[in-house]
Design a protein around this motif. Structure first.
Motif, mmCIF file in Angstrom:
data_model
loop_
_atom_site.group_PDB
_atom_site.id
_atom_site.type_symbol
_atom_site.label_atom_id
_atom_site.label_comp_id
_atom_site.label_asym_id
_atom_site.label_seq_id
_atom_site.Cartn_x
_atom_site.Cartn_y
_atom_site.Cartn_z
ATOM 1 N N ALA A 110 -32.802 2.021 -24.092
ATOM 2 C CA ALA A 110 -33.211 2.684 -22.857
ATOM 3 C C ALA A 110 -33.733 1.669 -21.846
ATOM 4 N N VAL A 111 -34.481 0.681 -22.323
ATOM 5 C CA VAL A 111 -34.963 -0.387 -21.437
ATOM 6 C C VAL A 111 -33.775 -1.136 -20.855
ATOM 7 N N TYR A 112 -32.779 -1.438 -21.713
ATOM 8 C CA TYR A 112 -31.564 -2.124 -21.246
ATOM 9 C C TYR A 112 -30.802 -1.251 -20.246
ATOM 10 N N GLY A 113 -30.641 0.041 -20.574
ATOM 11 C CA GLY A 113 -29.930 0.944 -19.682
ATOM 12 C C GLY A 113 -30.628 1.095 -18.340
ATOM 13 N N TRP A 114 -31.948 1.190 -18.376
ATOM 14 C CA TRP A 114 -32.754 1.299 -17.157
ATOM 15 C C TRP A 114 -32.531 0.075 -16.279
ATOM 16 N N TRP A 115 -32.615 -1.095 -16.903
ATOM 17 C CA TRP A 115 -32.384 -2.341 -16.159
ATOM 18 C C TRP A 115 -30.954 -2.406 -15.634
ATOM 19 N N SER A 116 -29.988 -2.000 -16.454
ATOM 20 C CA SER A 116 -28.582 -2.059 -16.071
ATOM 21 C C SER A 116 -28.293 -1.178 -14.859
ATOM 22 N N TRP A 117 -28.885 0.026 -14.850
ATOM 23 C CA TRP A 117 -28.662 0.932 -13.718
ATOM 24 C C TRP A 117 -29.352 0.419 -12.460
ATOM 25 N N ILE A 118 -30.539 -0.185 -12.614
ATOM 26 C CA ILE A 118 -31.239 -0.747 -11.461
ATOM 27 C C ILE A 118 -30.465 -1.939 -10.905
ATOM 28 N N ALA A 119 -30.041 -2.828 -11.805
ATOM 29 C CA ALA A 119 -29.293 -4.012 -11.387
ATOM 30 C C ALA A 119 -27.952 -3.623 -10.778
ATOM 31 N N GLY A 120 -27.361 -2.549 -11.310
ATOM 32 C CA GLY A 120 -26.061 -2.121 -10.812
ATOM 33 C C GLY A 120 -26.137 -1.352 -9.515
ATOM 34 N N ALA A 121 -27.356 -0.968 -9.106
ATOM 35 C CA ALA A 121 -27.497 -0.180 -7.887
ATOM 36 C C ALA A 121 -27.031 -0.963 -6.666
ATOM 37 N N SER A 122 -27.350 -2.270 -6.624
ATOM 38 C CA SER A 122 -26.943 -3.082 -5.486
ATOM 39 C C SER A 122 -25.445 -3.347 -5.500
ATOM 40 N N GLY A 123 -24.904 -3.550 -6.699
ATOM 41 C CA GLY A 123 -23.474 -3.799 -6.807
ATOM 42 C C GLY A 123 -22.714 -2.543 -7.215
ATOM 43 N N HIS A 124 -23.412 -1.414 -7.295
ATOM 44 C CA HIS A 124 -22.867 -0.106 -7.676
ATOM 45 C C HIS A 124 -22.169 -0.164 -9.033
ATOM 46 N N LEU A 125 -22.935 0.146 -10.057
ATOM 47 C CA LEU A 125 -22.381 0.244 -11.404
ATOM 48 C C LEU A 125 -21.574 1.532 -11.457
ATOM 49 N N ALA A 126 -20.268 1.391 -11.316
ATOM 50 C CA ALA A 126 -19.409 2.561 -11.182
ATOM 51 C C ALA A 126 -19.096 3.199 -12.530
ATOM 52 N N ILE A 127 -18.853 4.499 -12.499
ATOM 53 C CA ILE A 127 -18.363 5.209 -13.672
ATOM 54 C C ILE A 127 -16.960 4.717 -13.973
ATOM 55 N N SER A 128 -16.685 4.430 -15.238
ATOM 56 C CA SER A 128 -15.374 3.875 -15.588
ATOM 57 C C SER A 128 -14.941 4.331 -16.974
ATOM 58 N N ARG A 129 -13.696 4.021 -17.311
ATOM 59 C CA ARG A 129 -13.137 4.337 -18.612
ATOM 60 C C ARG A 129 -13.415 3.204 -19.595
ATOM 61 N N THR A 130 -13.421 3.541 -20.872
ATOM 62 C CA THR A 130 -13.594 2.548 -21.932
ATOM 63 C C THR A 130 -12.232 1.979 -22.287
ATOM 64 N N ASP A 131 -12.097 0.651 -22.238
ATOM 65 C CA ASP A 131 -10.798 0.046 -22.533
ATOM 66 C C ASP A 131 -10.522 0.068 -24.038
ATOM 67 N N GLY A 132 -9.258 -0.188 -24.395
ATOM 68 C CA GLY A 132 -8.823 -0.121 -25.793
ATOM 69 C C GLY A 132 -9.573 -1.069 -26.712
ATOM 70 N N ARG A 133 -9.834 -2.274 -26.243
ATOM 71 C CA ARG A 133 -10.525 -3.263 -27.072
ATOM 72 C C ARG A 133 -11.939 -2.806 -27.401
ATOM 73 N N THR A 134 -12.639 -2.276 -26.403
ATOM 74 C CA THR A 134 -14.001 -1.789 -26.634
ATOM 75 C C THR A 134 -13.995 -0.604 -27.592
ATOM 76 N N TRP A 135 -12.990 0.277 -27.451
ATOM 77 C CA TRP A 135 -12.869 1.422 -28.354
ATOM 78 C C TRP A 135 -12.730 0.965 -29.796
ATOM 79 N N ARG A 136 -11.886 -0.054 -30.006
ATOM 80 C CA ARG A 136 -11.669 -0.545 -31.379
ATOM 81 C C ARG A 136 -12.945 -1.146 -31.953
ATOM 82 N N ILE A 137 -13.668 -1.870 -31.127
ATOM 83 C CA ILE A 137 -14.927 -2.472 -31.583
ATOM 84 C C ILE A 137 -15.946 -1.381 -31.914
ATOM 85 N N LEU A 138 -16.067 -0.379 -31.036
ATOM 86 C CA LEU A 138 -17.019 0.711 -31.263
ATOM 87 C C LEU A 138 -16.663 1.517 -32.506
#
Length: 212
Positions: free
Chosen positions: A81-109
């Motif tokens: 949650a601390v990481y997510g909070w920071w990620s959303w704050i940091a992404g606010a200036s560069g707009h952390l956009a909603i996106s799809r999960t790529d195939g490689r990330t799916w396989r790792i997860l």
């Protein structure tokens, strides 16, 4: 001593549901959890501090119910949650956009989820008195994968949350946590609404980009 007294009072019954006592901590977990998911669906950054409060209540609740992996998971949730909070704050200036999960990330997860489920099942079976080691392990692994996706605003995180909720609902009812089971039934509906909202925003963004 004051903290210990507070913890004891939070675990005292507030009312009875289906002949089962419901504690203050379960009620507080219910309220904060519902608010957190509602805020996530609306992409409101306040979901992170509310989520941290929710995890603290659930640590007490799940440890008392013998759901040890779920209790330990809440500690991991705080860090995520601390990481997510920071990620959303940091992404606010560069707009952390909603996106799809790529195939490689799916396989790792997928690989990490299977491995974590297997290892946690063995650990819970051998090192604790858990009566539901596999299901406790599975929901923990799915929730971790979903939280990672939520931190990165991946649409598929909602599917993972929904898969976990489908297992959580009967699991908590089996452990006598009926209010929490009801909460997760609500989570399932909120996840469907959140998925729809994120898909709509992603589609609108893609159309805007195509017209630019």
């Amino acid at each position: 001593m004051v903290l210990a007294d507070m913890v004891t009072r939070l675990q005292e019954p507030l009312f009875t549901l289906l002949d089962t006592p419901v504690s203050w901590v379960e009620v507080l977990g219910f309220g904060s959890g519902a608010l957190c998911v509602w805020l996530v669906a609306r992409r409101h950054i306040a979901n992170w501090p509310v989520g941290i409060a929710n995890t603290l209540f659930f640590i007490l609740l799940f440890a008392g119910a013998g759901l040890y992996a779920d209790a330990a998971l809440q500690v991991v949730y705080v860090a995520l949650a601390v990481y997510g909070w920071w990620s959303w704050i940091a992404g606010a200036s560069g707009h952390l956009a909603i996106s799809r999960t790529d195939g490689r990330t799916w396989r790792i997860l997928a690989s990490a989820t299977v491995l974590a489920t297997a290892l946690l099942t063995v650990l819970l079976d051998r090192a604790t008195d858990s009566t539901v080691p596999f299901w406790d392990a599975l929901t923990t692994a799915l929730s971790l994968a979903a939280t990672y996706g939520q931190c990165r605003k991946k649409i598929e995180s909602w599917y993972l949350w929904m898969a976990a909720d489908v297992v959580y609902i009967p699991l908590y009812a089996y452990k006598g946590l009926y209010l929490t089971s009801l909460l997760y039934a609500g989570f399932l509906l909120l996840c469907a609404a959140g998925l729809r909202a994120w898909l709509g925003e992603a589609t609108a963004a893609a159309r805007k980009e195509a017209l630019a």
